[in-house]
Motif scaffolding. Structure first.
Motif, PDB file in Angstrom:
ATOM      1  N   THR A  45      37.573  30.786  40.636  1.00 27.53           N
ATOM      2  CA  THR A  45      37.574  30.958  42.084  1.00 27.53           C
ATOM      3  C   THR A  45      38.409  32.175  42.456  1.00 27.53           C
ATOM      4  O   THR A  45      39.442  32.434  41.842  1.00 27.53           O
ATOM      5  CB  THR A  45      38.121  29.720  42.807  1.00 27.53           C
ATOM      6  N   LYS A  46      37.941  32.902  43.459  1.00 24.00           N
ATOM      7  CA  LYS A  46      38.672  34.061  43.962  1.00 24.00           C
ATOM      8  C   LYS A  46      39.565  33.688  45.150  1.00 24.00           C
ATOM      9  O   LYS A  46      40.248  34.545  45.709  1.00 24.00           O
ATOM     10  CB  LYS A  46      37.693  35.153  44.387  1.00 24.00           C
ATOM     11  N   ASP A  47      39.543  32.422  45.517  1.00 25.50           N
ATOM     12  CA  ASP A  47      40.328  31.950  46.662  1.00 25.50           C
ATOM     13  C   ASP A  47      41.729  31.579  46.191  1.00 25.50           C
ATOM     14  O   ASP A  47      41.899  30.588  45.468  1.00 25.50           O
ATOM     15  CB  ASP A  47      39.632  30.737  47.277  1.00 25.50           C
ATOM     16  N   ALA A  51      44.254  27.870  43.878  1.00 25.70           N
ATOM     17  CA  ALA A  51      45.058  27.867  42.657  1.00 25.70           C
ATOM     18  C   ALA A  51      46.084  26.745  42.710  1.00 25.70           C
ATOM     19  O   ALA A  51      46.380  26.190  43.779  1.00 25.70           O
ATOM     20  CB  ALA A  51      45.751  29.212  42.483  1.00 25.70           C
ATOM     21  N   LEU A  52      46.625  26.393  41.564  1.00 28.62           N
ATOM     22  CA  LEU A  52      47.643  25.352  41.499  1.00 28.62           C
ATOM     23  C   LEU A  52      49.024  25.935  41.766  1.00 28.62           C
ATOM     24  O   LEU A  52      49.331  27.054  41.345  1.00 28.62           O
ATOM     25  CB  LEU A  52      47.633  24.687  40.122  1.00 28.62           C
ATOM     26  N   ALA A  53      49.844  25.175  42.467  1.00 27.61           N
ATOM     27  CA  ALA A  53      51.224  25.598  42.708  1.00 27.61           C
ATOM     28  C   ALA A  53      52.034  25.448  41.432  1.00 27.61           C
ATOM     29  O   ALA A  53      51.727  24.627  40.563  1.00 27.61           O
ATOM     30  CB  ALA A  53      51.840  24.751  43.817  1.00 27.61           C
ATOM     31  N   GLY A  54      53.078  26.268  41.308  1.00 34.84           N
ATOM     32  CA  GLY A  54      53.962  26.127  40.165  1.00 34.84           C
ATOM     33  C   GLY A  54      54.447  27.445  39.617  1.00 34.84           C
ATOM     34  O   GLY A  54      54.254  28.503  40.221  1.00 34.84           O
ATOM     35  N   THR A  55      55.058  27.368  38.447  1.00 33.56           N
ATOM     36  CA  THR A  55      55.581  28.546  37.754  1.00 33.56           C
ATOM     37  C   THR A  55      54.548  29.035  36.751  1.00 33.56           C
ATOM     38  O   THR A  55      53.976  28.239  35.990  1.00 33.56           O
ATOM     39  CB  THR A  55      56.888  28.215  37.026  1.00 33.56           C
ATOM     40  N   TYR A  56      54.319  30.326  36.767  1.00 32.37           N
ATOM     41  CA  TYR A  56      53.360  30.945  35.859  1.00 32.37           C
ATOM     42  C   TYR A  56      54.075  31.933  34.949  1.00 32.37           C
ATOM     43  O   TYR A  56      54.907  32.707  35.402  1.00 32.37           O
ATOM     44  CB  TYR A  56      52.272  31.678  36.642  1.00 32.37           C
ATOM     45  N   LYS A  57      53.713  31.899  33.661  1.00 28.24           N
ATOM     46  CA  LYS A  57      54.285  32.839  32.701  1.00 28.24           C
ATOM     47  C   LYS A  57      53.180  33.694  32.094  1.00 28.24           C
ATOM     48  O   LYS A  57      52.053  33.237  31.906  1.00 28.24           O
ATOM     49  CB  LYS A  57      55.049  32.095  31.600  1.00 28.24           C
ATOM     50  N   LEU A  58      53.543  34.923  31.780  1.00 28.40           N
ATOM     51  CA  LEU A  58      52.584  35.880  31.247  1.00 28.40           C
ATOM     52  C   LEU A  58      52.043  35.425  29.899  1.00 28.40           C
ATOM     53  O   LEU A  58      52.789  34.949  29.041  1.00 28.40           O
ATOM     54  CB  LEU A  58      53.264  37.241  31.096  1.00 28.40           C
ATOM     55  N   ASP A  59      50.728  35.592  29.743  1.00 25.51           N
ATOM     56  CA  ASP A  59      50.093  35.394  28.446  1.00 25.51           C
ATOM     57  C   ASP A  59      50.014  36.757  27.766  1.00 25.51           C
ATOM     58  O   ASP A  59      49.162  37.577  28.104  1.00 25.51           O
ATOM     59  CB  ASP A  59      48.685  34.815  28.634  1.00 25.51           C
ATOM     60  N   PRO A  60      50.890  37.049  26.813  1.00 23.19           N
ATOM     61  CA  PRO A  60      50.939  38.392  26.221  1.00 23.19           C
ATOM     62  C   PRO A  60      49.685  38.760  25.448  1.00 23.19           C
ATOM     63  O   PRO A  60      49.431  39.936  25.185  1.00 23.19           O
ATOM     64  CB  PRO A  60      52.170  38.334  25.308  1.00 23.19           C
ATOM     65  N   GLN A 165      50.270  48.275  43.600  1.00 24.68           N
ATOM     66  CA  GLN A 165      49.064  47.827  44.301  1.00 24.68           C
ATOM     67  C   GLN A 165      48.281  46.923  43.355  1.00 24.68           C
ATOM     68  O   GLN A 165      47.835  47.356  42.300  1.00 24.68           O
ATOM     69  CB  GLN A 165      48.213  49.028  44.731  1.00 24.68           C
ATOM     70  N   ALA A 166      48.130  45.661  43.751  1.00 26.64           N
ATOM     71  CA  ALA A 166      47.527  44.676  42.856  1.00 26.64           C
ATOM     72  C   ALA A 166      46.206  44.147  43.406  1.00 26.64           C
ATOM     73  O   ALA A 166      46.009  44.071  44.623  1.00 26.64           O
ATOM     74  CB  ALA A 166      48.488  43.505  42.638  1.00 26.64           C
ATOM     75  N   VAL A 167      45.327  43.801  42.487  1.00 23.94           N
ATOM     76  CA  VAL A 167      44.065  43.142  42.813  1.00 23.94           C
ATOM     77  C   VAL A 167      44.112  41.737  42.221  1.00 23.94           C
ATOM     78  O   VAL A 167      44.386  41.571  41.021  1.00 23.94           O
ATOM     79  CB  VAL A 167      42.854  43.912  42.253  1.00 23.94           C
ATOM     80  N   TYR A 168      43.864  40.738  43.061  1.00 27.52           N
ATOM     81  CA  TYR A 168      43.845  39.348  42.602  1.00 27.52           C
ATOM     82  C   TYR A 168      42.478  39.058  41.981  1.00 27.52           C
ATOM     83  O   TYR A 168      41.456  39.129  42.657  1.00 27.52           O
ATOM     84  CB  TYR A 168      44.113  38.416  43.779  1.00 27.52           C
ATOM     85  N   ARG A 169      42.456  38.756  40.676  1.00 26.31           N
ATOM     86  CA  ARG A 169      41.194  38.550  39.961  1.00 26.31           C
ATOM     87  C   ARG A 169      40.704  37.114  40.018  1.00 26.31           C
ATOM     88  O   ARG A 169      39.537  36.846  39.732  1.00 26.31           O
ATOM     89  CB  ARG A 169      41.348  38.977  38.496  1.00 26.31           C
ATOM     90  N   GLY A 170      41.581  36.177  40.363  1.00 26.54           N
ATOM     91  CA  GLY A 170      41.134  34.805  40.532  1.00 26.54           C
ATOM     92  C   GLY A 170      41.921  33.802  39.715  1.00 26.54           C
ATOM     93  O   GLY A 170      42.867  34.138  38.987  1.00 26.54           O
ATOM     94  N   PHE A 171      41.489  32.543  39.856  1.00 23.55           N
ATOM     95  CA  PHE A 171      42.131  31.408  39.187  1.00 23.55           C
ATOM     96  C   PHE A 171      41.064  30.617  38.444  1.00 23.55           C
ATOM     97  O   PHE A 171      39.982  30.363  38.976  1.00 23.55           O
ATOM     98  CB  PHE A 171      42.823  30.511  40.221  1.00 23.55           C
TER      99      PHE A 171
END
Length: 213
Positions: A45-47, A51-60, A165-171
């Motif tokens: 989804t692009k909305d 997305a789920l609330a919470g803490t997100y960590k980078l997937d290297p 400048q960021a583009v949101y790709r989705g969840f």
């Protein structure tokens, strides 16, 4: 359109070759069909509110940071950083990310030439003295599929504001994805060697996926 008779043998040969290649390729592989099914199950989804609330960590394993700058104005030389980490907190009710924190190891610079990488890390970045590049931001709101991230870049011992400048790709499932671009003058951070043979203006390109913890 009617082709001249003399071109017909070449056309027939081309069509025969194409048919042979298609036959040799055969039906789609089983893993391709599986990938299609898995992709459909992602429910991407692009909305941002979905997305789920919470803490997100980078997937290297699904992230990259690329720096580009002009070399003698003949090419846009590219450097990749292989060791990166980052996290943020996300509130979908307001489409807002807070406590953004990203770290790059300057010694992980990669140009494809190990000796040159060490030269850049030691002489330009002075990685033994400044072992981390930091970008932090308190808060950023996603509007539509874009976000302007006003943060602080700490590079080579200098802290200055930088706009990403960021583009949101989705969840999808537990993942959020972004692309981003930022520009700055490296001399403002005390890394001004060889300007203008090597350009002062640097462009940073990021592609990042984050996993909810």
């Amino acid at each position: 359109m009617i082709l001249p008779i003399k071109t017909m043998p070449a056309v027939i040969a081309f069509l025969a070759l194409s048919a042979t290649a298609s036959a040799a390729a055969g039906p789609p592989k089983a893993e391709d069909a599986s990938a299609v099914a898995q992709y459909q199950q992602l429910h991407l989804t692009k909305d941002p509110s979905a997305a789920l609330a919470g803490t997100y960590k980078l997937d290297p394993h699904h992230a990259s940071v690329i720096a580009k700058l002009a070399h003698m104005d003949l090419s846009r030389y590219t450097l990749r950083f292989n060791e990166i980490a980052g996290s943020f907190n996300f509130d979908p009710s307001t489409a807002t990310a807070t406590h953004l924190d990203f770290t790059i190891n300057p010694a992980s610079v990669d140009t494809g030439d190990a000796a040159f990488d060490k030269h850049i890390a030691d002489k330009y970045f002075e990685a033994p003295v400044y072992p981390a590049i930091h970008f932090t931001a308190d808060s950023v709101k996603i509007v539509g599929d874009h976000a302007s991230v006003q943060g602080i870049l700490e590079f080579h011992g200098v802290k200055k504001p930088v706009m990403l400048q960021a583009v949101y790709r989705g969840f999808a499932q537990s993942r959020i994805g972004f692309s981003g671009e930022a520009s700055f003058k490296r001399s403002q951070f005390g890394v001004g060697q060889w300007v203008p043979l090597e350009a002062d203006d640097v462009t940073i390109l990021v592609e990042m996926e984050f996993i909810r913890q």
